[in-house]
Enzyme design. Sequence first.
Site: not given
Ligand SMILES: O=C(O)C(=O)C[C@]1(C(=O)O)C=C[C@@H](O)C=C1
Length: 396
Positions: A279, A281
């Site tokens: 992911t 950010f």
């Molecule tokens: O729910 C979480 O723990 C988040 O940080 C959100 C979130 C997202 O929105 O993509 C962040 C990373 C992962 O991909 C899964 C969920």
Amino acid sequence: MALRAASPIWISPLRPHSKVGESDLGLRRCVDLRCYWDLERLPKWECCCLSVLAQRAITPVEDEKPVDTSGATDQVQDTQSRGFHKDLNLLPKPLSATDLSSSPGNGAQVRVAYQGIPGAYSEAAALKAYPKCETVPCDQFEAAFKAVELWLVDKAVLPIENSVGGSIHRNYDLLLRHRLHIVGEVQMIVNHCLLGLPGVQKDELKRVLSHPQALAQCEMTLNKLGIIRVSADDTAGAAQMVVANGERDTGAIASARAADIYGLNILLEKIQDDDDNITRFLILAREPLIPGSDRPHKTSIVFTLEEGPGMLFKALAVFALRDINLTKMESRPQRKRPLRVVDDSNKGSARYFDYLFYIDFDASMAEPRAQHALAHLQEFARFLRVLGCYPTDATL
Ligand SMILES: O=C(O)C(=O)C[C@]1(C(=O)O)C=C[C@@H](O)C=C1
């Protein structure tokens, strides 16, 4: 310039781990925003400088200190004998590039908002960017944007895309609706775990709670297990809910850290469909970074185009012509102009959507080729905004 009087930095502290919600934000308007609004009217570079000066203004200024006349130094005598009233060394120093540095350091004293509760991946991303920061949970993405705008926190860290699930569209839309700047990115491998109440076996689970992105990233495992998926605000929130409800047939998909914080058992590890589940950010702040050229940088922009054949092709060509690599492209509907009616025949009218195009490219705004590309794009873009120029995260 009355920076001392109007310093915007004092903020009533939030409880650590308290949530910033919409209602909290309304109540916390005790923040002195006068200086902030004044800054809004200034050109961007002046805003940067004033912001740094405002922070410096916490230190008492020279003429407020009691004057020590007991031991005049040779230096003071020297300056006086040359007709100066003050020691020039005591005058404020001009800002240098390091005052406006793009380096986050370890983040001590930095307050970083994220969506979710402790144990969420977004919190881990904030701690990756600023290892010693104070993380501030928010109930919604928008609350994190507002927390930065209202000076409740210094930065926000929000997910923007995932290698399996794709873009987080809500955050693309919010980037445009708010006036924050992207000052960094964090890439993180996300390893999901299947969690259950202590003593529960994985075959007992009928339901699993998690963030929709996390559920999408574990689709194959969930299909195999034949479990019902239920959406939650964030992965850690899902883990907390499992504990709060105490139902043995309900599990959560969340991090190993969330299991630890909320006292759940890890039933399965690394259950994401793709081993390298990454992911990305974004780090957002009130002020932009001064673009650097000391290391690889990315620039993020958003634009709209005039209607016409080949317009998008032309837009992309401004980068190709200058050998600039595009790393991401996203389009979102333009909400205020959702549909355009085209009637060029007597067969009825065609309807097209109008789009916003978001592009990330591998170049710094300090580089002439990036400046020229954007100047070129501006010639035919109806709207163009630079969302930020920031160092590329190559730490994976
Ligand atoms: O729910 C979480 O723990 C988040 O940080 C959100 C979130 C997202 O929105 O993509 C962040 C990373 C992962 O991909 C899964 C969920």
